[in-house]
Scaffold this motif. Structure first.
Motif, short mmCIF file in Angstrom:
data_model
loop_
_atom_site.label_atom_id
_atom_site.label_comp_id
_atom_site.label_asym_id
_atom_site.label_seq_id
_atom_site.Cartn_x
_atom_site.Cartn_y
_atom_site.Cartn_z
N GLY A 184 16.28 62.63 -44.34
CA GLY A 184 15.80 64.00 -44.51
C GLY A 184 14.47 64.13 -45.23
O GLY A 184 14.24 65.14 -45.90
N GLY A 239 11.57 64.70 -43.90
CA GLY A 239 10.85 65.82 -43.30
C GLY A 239 9.47 65.51 -42.77
O GLY A 239 8.78 66.41 -42.31
N GLU A 282 9.25 66.40 -39.14
CA GLU A 282 9.14 67.84 -38.94
C GLU A 282 7.70 68.30 -39.12
O GLU A 282 7.22 69.14 -38.37
N LEU A 336 14.30 70.59 -40.26
CA LEU A 336 15.38 70.32 -41.21
C LEU A 336 16.14 71.62 -41.42
O LEU A 336 15.54 72.68 -41.64
N GLY A 346 19.26 70.08 -45.27
CA GLY A 346 18.36 68.93 -45.24
C GLY A 346 18.65 67.95 -44.11
O GLY A 346 18.16 66.84 -44.11
N LEU A 358 18.30 66.77 -40.21
CA LEU A 358 17.35 66.93 -39.12
C LEU A 358 18.06 67.45 -37.88
O LEU A 358 19.13 66.96 -37.51
#
Length: 62
Positions: free
Chosen positions: A12, A14, A17, A26, A30, A32
């Motif tokens: 997680g 990120g 992202e 996320l 937290g 994905l």
């Protein structure tokens, strides 16, 4: 092309992202979430960037 998430490996961070916000995000916990697993040619650069930046190699393209 498809993007595949190894959920147990994902931590997680990120970064994926940030690299491809149209393809994944996320959630509130937290975790994905892949918004699209099938990747079009137009989104292949974003998908590749997301795979490259993952520090734990939880994403791959097939």
């Amino acid at each position: 092309m498809r993007i595949v998430l190894d959920r147990p490996r994902c931590e997680g961070h990120g970064l994926c992202e940030e690299a491809a916000p149209d393809l994944m995000h996320l959630d509130d916990d937290g975790e994905l979430v892949l918004d699209r697993e099938e990747i079009s040619d137009a989104d292949s650069a974003l998908a590749n960037a997301a795979v490259r930046v993952c520090p734990v190699a939880a994403l791959r393209l097939v």
